[in-house]
Each structure stands twice: as C-alpha cells, then as structure tokens.
Design a protein around this motif. Sequence first.
Motif, PDB file in Angstrom:
ATOM      1  N   GLN A  26       7.871 -38.833  34.145  1.00 37.27           N
ATOM      2  CA  GLN A  26       7.513 -39.737  34.962  1.00 37.27           C
ATOM      3  C   GLN A  26       8.354 -40.738  36.539  1.00 37.27           C
ATOM      4  O   GLN A  26       7.411 -41.485  37.240  1.00 37.27           O
ATOM      5  CB  GLN A  26       7.790 -40.604  33.846  1.00 37.27           C
ATOM      6  CG  GLN A  26       7.503 -42.204  33.764  1.00 37.27           C
ATOM      7  CD  GLN A  26       6.261 -41.986  33.352  1.00 37.27           C
ATOM      8  OE1 GLN A  26       5.721 -41.214  32.358  1.00 37.27           O
ATOM      9  NE2 GLN A  26       5.035 -42.412  33.897  1.00 37.27           N
ATOM     10  N   LEU A  27       8.992 -40.672  36.979  1.00 31.23           N
ATOM     11  CA  LEU A  27       9.810 -40.569  38.059  1.00 31.23           C
ATOM     12  C   LEU A  27       9.461 -41.176  39.141  1.00 31.23           C
ATOM     13  O   LEU A  27       8.459 -41.514  40.038  1.00 31.23           O
ATOM     14  CB  LEU A  27      11.566 -40.386  38.143  1.00 31.23           C
ATOM     15  CG  LEU A  27      12.545 -41.420  37.357  1.00 31.23           C
ATOM     16  CD1 LEU A  27      13.835 -41.064  37.941  1.00 31.23           C
ATOM     17  CD2 LEU A  27      12.533 -42.830  37.013  1.00 31.23           C
ATOM     18  N   PHE A  28       8.455 -39.436  39.161  1.00 32.65           N
ATOM     19  CA  PHE A  28       8.004 -39.559  40.202  1.00 32.65           C
ATOM     20  C   PHE A  28       6.544 -39.414  40.026  1.00 32.65           C
ATOM     21  O   PHE A  28       6.087 -39.648  41.486  1.00 32.65           O
ATOM     22  CB  PHE A  28       7.975 -37.360  40.367  1.00 32.65           C
ATOM     23  CG  PHE A  28       9.276 -37.293  41.234  1.00 32.65           C
ATOM     24  CD1 PHE A  28       8.810 -36.994  42.638  1.00 32.65           C
ATOM     25  CD2 PHE A  28       9.969 -37.043  40.562  1.00 32.65           C
ATOM     26  CE1 PHE A  28       9.672 -36.629  43.106  1.00 32.65           C
ATOM     27  CE2 PHE A  28      11.551 -36.709  41.309  1.00 32.65           C
ATOM     28  CZ  PHE A  28      11.346 -36.375  43.026  1.00 32.65           C
ATOM     29  N   LEU A  35       4.704 -34.143  40.788  1.00 29.98           N
ATOM     30  CA  LEU A  35       6.361 -32.944  40.361  1.00 29.98           C
ATOM     31  C   LEU A  35       5.722 -32.366  38.782  1.00 29.98           C
ATOM     32  O   LEU A  35       5.355 -32.502  38.428  1.00 29.98           O
ATOM     33  CB  LEU A  35       7.012 -33.835  39.743  1.00 29.98           C
ATOM     34  CG  LEU A  35       8.268 -33.111  39.699  1.00 29.98           C
ATOM     35  CD1 LEU A  35       9.002 -32.956  40.843  1.00 29.98           C
ATOM     36  CD2 LEU A  35       9.642 -34.115  38.275  1.00 29.98           C
ATOM     37  N   SER A  36       5.883 -30.861  39.556  1.00 35.78           N
ATOM     38  CA  SER A  36       6.171 -29.256  38.715  1.00 35.78           C
ATOM     39  C   SER A  36       6.741 -28.672  38.201  1.00 35.78           C
ATOM     40  O   SER A  36       7.865 -28.611  39.185  1.00 35.78           O
ATOM     41  CB  SER A  36       4.576 -28.601  38.929  1.00 35.78           C
ATOM     42  OG  SER A  36       3.462 -29.522  39.089  1.00 35.78           O
ATOM     43  N   LEU A  37       7.347 -28.565  36.994  1.00 36.07           N
ATOM     44  CA  LEU A  37       7.952 -27.763  36.948  1.00 36.07           C
ATOM     45  C   LEU A  37       7.501 -26.012  37.172  1.00 36.07           C
ATOM     46  O   LEU A  37       6.697 -25.643  37.156  1.00 36.07           O
ATOM     47  CB  LEU A  37       8.478 -27.000  35.343  1.00 36.07           C
ATOM     48  CG  LEU A  37       9.361 -26.738  34.959  1.00 36.07           C
ATOM     49  CD1 LEU A  37      10.939 -26.654  35.290  1.00 36.07           C
ATOM     50  CD2 LEU A  37       9.884 -26.671  33.304  1.00 36.07           C
ATOM     51  N   VAL A  38       8.003 -25.552  37.559  1.00 34.73           N
ATOM     52  CA  VAL A  38       7.773 -23.982  37.950  1.00 34.73           C
ATOM     53  C   VAL A  38       8.539 -23.002  38.423  1.00 34.73           C
ATOM     54  O   VAL A  38       9.508 -23.328  37.817  1.00 34.73           O
ATOM     55  CB  VAL A  38       6.798 -24.327  39.818  1.00 34.73           C
ATOM     56  CG1 VAL A  38       8.420 -24.828  40.909  1.00 34.73           C
ATOM     57  CG2 VAL A  38       6.475 -23.668  40.614  1.00 34.73           C
ATOM     58  N   GLY A  39       7.863 -21.964  38.281  1.00 33.27           N
ATOM     59  CA  GLY A  39       9.098 -20.516  38.370  1.00 33.27           C
ATOM     60  C   GLY A  39       9.181 -20.096  37.338  1.00 33.27           C
ATOM     61  O   GLY A  39       8.632 -20.099  36.154  1.00 33.27           O
ATOM     62  N   GLY A  40      11.136 -19.493  37.682  1.00 34.76           N
ATOM     63  CA  GLY A  40      10.951 -19.116  36.436  1.00 34.76           C
ATOM     64  C   GLY A  40      11.110 -19.911  35.102  1.00 34.76           C
ATOM     65  O   GLY A  40      11.464 -19.249  33.607  1.00 34.76           O
ATOM     66  N   PRO A  41      11.497 -20.961  35.195  1.00 32.87           N
ATOM     67  CA  PRO A  41      11.595 -21.556  33.526  1.00 32.87           C
ATOM     68  C   PRO A  41      10.386 -22.121  33.215  1.00 32.87           C
ATOM     69  O   PRO A  41      10.629 -22.166  32.396  1.00 32.87           O
ATOM     70  CB  PRO A  41      11.887 -23.146  34.496  1.00 32.87           C
ATOM     71  CG  PRO A  41      12.866 -23.140  35.671  1.00 32.87           C
ATOM     72  CD  PRO A  41      12.220 -21.202  36.244  1.00 32.87           C
ATOM     73  N   VAL A  42       8.993 -21.614  33.435  1.00 35.47           N
ATOM     74  CA  VAL A  42       7.605 -21.826  33.359  1.00 35.47           C
ATOM     75  C   VAL A  42       7.265 -20.850  31.867  1.00 35.47           C
ATOM     76  O   VAL A  42       7.320 -20.374  31.229  1.00 35.47           O
ATOM     77  CB  VAL A  42       6.721 -22.290  34.207  1.00 35.47           C
ATOM     78  CG1 VAL A  42       5.137 -22.471  33.162  1.00 35.47           C
ATOM     79  CG2 VAL A  42       7.020 -23.791  34.530  1.00 35.47           C
TER      80      VAL A  42
END
Length: 507
Positions: A26-28, A35-42
Amino acid sequence: MANEFQGGPADSVGFELDPVILELGQLFQDAGHELSLVGGPVRDLFLGRESLDLDFTTDATPDRTVAVIKPWADTYWEIGKAFGTIGLRKAGFQIEITTYRAESYDPESRKPAVAFGTSLKDDLFRRDFTINAMALRLPGLQLVDPFGGLKDLRAGILATPGRAEDSFSDDPLRMMRAARFASQLDVRVSADVLAAMTDMAERITIISAERVRDELVKLINGARPRVGVDLLVETGLADRMLPEVSALRLEADEHHRHKDVYQHSLQVLEQAAALETGDDGAVPGPDFVLRFAALLHDIGKPSTRRFENGGAVSFRHHDVVGAKLAAKRMKTLRFDNDTIKAVARLVELHMRFYGYGDAGWTDSAVRRYVTDAGPLLERLHRLTRSDVTTRNRRKAERLAFAYDDLESRVTELQEREVLDSVRPDLDGQRIMELLGLKPSPVVGRAYKHLLELRMEHGPLDPERAEAELLAWWADQPESRAEEAGPHGDGADARPDTDDADPSREDS
C-alpha cells in the motif's frame, strides 16, 4: 486482519499474507509505484512453507525506494544499491526490494552488468527457473505467472523461463541451484535443463569457491540430498567441484568382486540424514557435518584399492587417506577450519568400530573410542550405523547388535567416569613437583604415560598414581643421569626451557 489470495478458476491454492506485506504494498501504491512479492517467497506460499526473508521487485528507482520505506522500516541499508537492491527490517521480517532489472553478462565473468528495467515480465524472464519467476502484485494480490511456474511447480518440474543454455551462460551457479532445488523441493529437472547442465558443466569453474560452497551446503542439507548429489555427478558438475565423489564410481570388474562404492555412499548419506534427531536431540537436523562425512567417508577407496591373490579386493587405510582428501577438498571450497576438522575426523574414525563384534573391546578400548571422538561421538554413532548397507540380514543384525552393545558400554562407563575429557590423574604441576623437574619434554612423556594408565585402568587414586609415576621415572635415562651426579653422563638432562611446555593440563 490478514487477507487471502485465491487464484483464478484453474488455481485452487489459497494462502494468507502477513499484514506487513500488504502494508508495504500500500505504501508503494500510494507513492505511485508498483510493488510485487517475487521469487522464492511466492513459490513457498504455494508449497505451504513459511519464509521470513522476503524479496520484492518494483518499478521505483533505489532512491525512490529509500524515500518510500525510510519512515516506515525499523531499519534499512543501502549495501546493494549499486545493484538496485535496498534492504530493510520490519516486524521480524528481513526484506529486500529490487528495482526491475534487465541484466547482461560478460561470458567470461561471474558478475552481471546491471541495467534497470521497466517491466515486471522482463524482470521475471531473467530469473533462474519458472517456479521462481512468479510474482504477486501488491496490495491487490494478483498472481503474475507468464512462464507457467505454478504449473511446473505442481508437476514437480524444474525448467527455465527462456533457453536453459542462455540462463546458465548468464550465471553458471544456476546449474548448482538446479541440483540444490532437486534436493530441497523434490523436483526433477527438465530434459533441456539436464542437457544444458551436462554440456556447460565446465562453466562452473568461473564461479567463486565461496558461492559453490554455499550452494553445496544447502543441497546437502536438503530433504533429498541423494538426488541432488546424483545430479551433480550425472551432469559432470561434481567433476569440477567435488571430484572425489565422482571418483567413487569405481570401474566395475566383470566378476563383481566389490560393491558399488558410489551408490553405497549415497545410501549412507540418506541413512545418516534419517538418523538425525529433533531440535532438542543429540544431533539436530539437518546436520551438515554428519551428512557430508557420510558422503565422503569412502573417498579414500579409489586410491587404495588393491586386487589381492584369490580375487579379493582391499582398501587398506582408506579411512586415513579419505580424511586427508576430505580436508584438502574442503579447504579448496573455503570451508571454515572447525567444519573441516569435524568432517575429516569422522571420516578418519568411521572404521574404528569394525572388529568390536568379533573380538570385543576392553574398557580401555572403549575409553579411547570415546575420547578420540570427543564432541563428535553422537555423530560417529550415527555415521557408523549408517555405514551398514548390506543386504545380508543376518550380517546387518549382527553389526547392529554389536553396536548396541558398544553404545551400552559407553553409557555405563560415562556414568562411572567423565570420558568426554579424560586426563591423567596427576596434572603437570604435580608431576614436576614429584620428579623435581622443570618444564621440559620429559614432563610431557610422564604426562603421556599417566594418560595411558588412565585409559587402561580408569581413574586411579592419587597414591597409586604417584607410585606408578615414580616407578616409571626410575626406568628413565634422565633419572639415572641425575643419580650419576654433575660429573656423570647426561648431568644436564633437564633443559631449563619453556619451549613447547608439555606440562600444561591442556597438552
């Protein structure tokens, strides 16, 4: 309250995200950025695995990222700013936010030339594997999966977003990451990934030893280390960074006079991992030292193999040779000294038990076994048990019974004596007082003699220990030289020196 993302009609996987993640998104968005969560955490969200290290990607420049997160983060750092990465910590989470990137690599270098991009899809395309090329847009929780990563994850396949050859040319370490993911995530590499790893194995040599070591540790500590190691050997990667393991594939003779040492070693690795205990146990898993020693325990066999008269095959002293090879390889891979010493010592000791079941051991031999193992005893117990891979049930049961008996005797002796740090019954200071000596090599010999008595007979009372010391001293040439007086041979037999003082208790 945490929100839940549910994919489209084909996606039945749902999961909850921590409010910290949504708040950051929300900040971004409020600042006018993606802003996206990406890679290993997804990927881990779909696997039901928790990750406290979170990776995000954004269209914001590093300076803009700092401006957005600075008032919100518990702390932040700009160490990776030149590569577009800003790190921060918030509510127990370690977070990295990286500007969209479009990298190009010098084929002869392991360092990327960084160029910032403007497209999330382009950023995902440069990532190592499709299962790591998924993103979750924030705060709206839209899954972005342009290369079929979720489909591959469900199928248990490791594939690259583009051509595998291009991906591994850009960063050869990705070949080791493929083997590591095979171990950690129980996935199989696709045919084109396997072919590219095999064809390009030589490129791993441009990667620093430290990066190779870190991937190797993660592989060995994975859920299926046998699969990962086998992939390294099959593709030829092990020839470049762990050749002693590749060499275990001894050329089979037509009469099959010895077992497959390579497959045996993989089985020992697998069995050792299965004997690890929980977090509160004697050997909490995953334990790299135990597992790596299990993999390397027979690496001395190729260089010690001999064909004896009558067709027998021997590997004399392969334990000692293997310990030296293990230490040398681990130094090349830049392991720390403590880890090197622990693994090499286990390799050296792994044959010590054999013979116990045939002839039995005195209490002295049991004491030596415990003291030689020291803090590695629990690991040695597990390594020795894991080293039994025979299909002969009677032989396996006999060895298991013998080791049960040895462990029982160790426990009994430990209850009566402090075996973890056996010392003579007299310390160095008392030895010098009784014999009238100054610090010298003679004191070291006396100390060693008393230690041998302690091993052989167990604890001695002070009177007997002193009597044994004096009896030993009477037979020493230095004692006779003293009796001869200042004009006799060897009158100056007690050098007044502090060099290499062996009289200390920790000698």
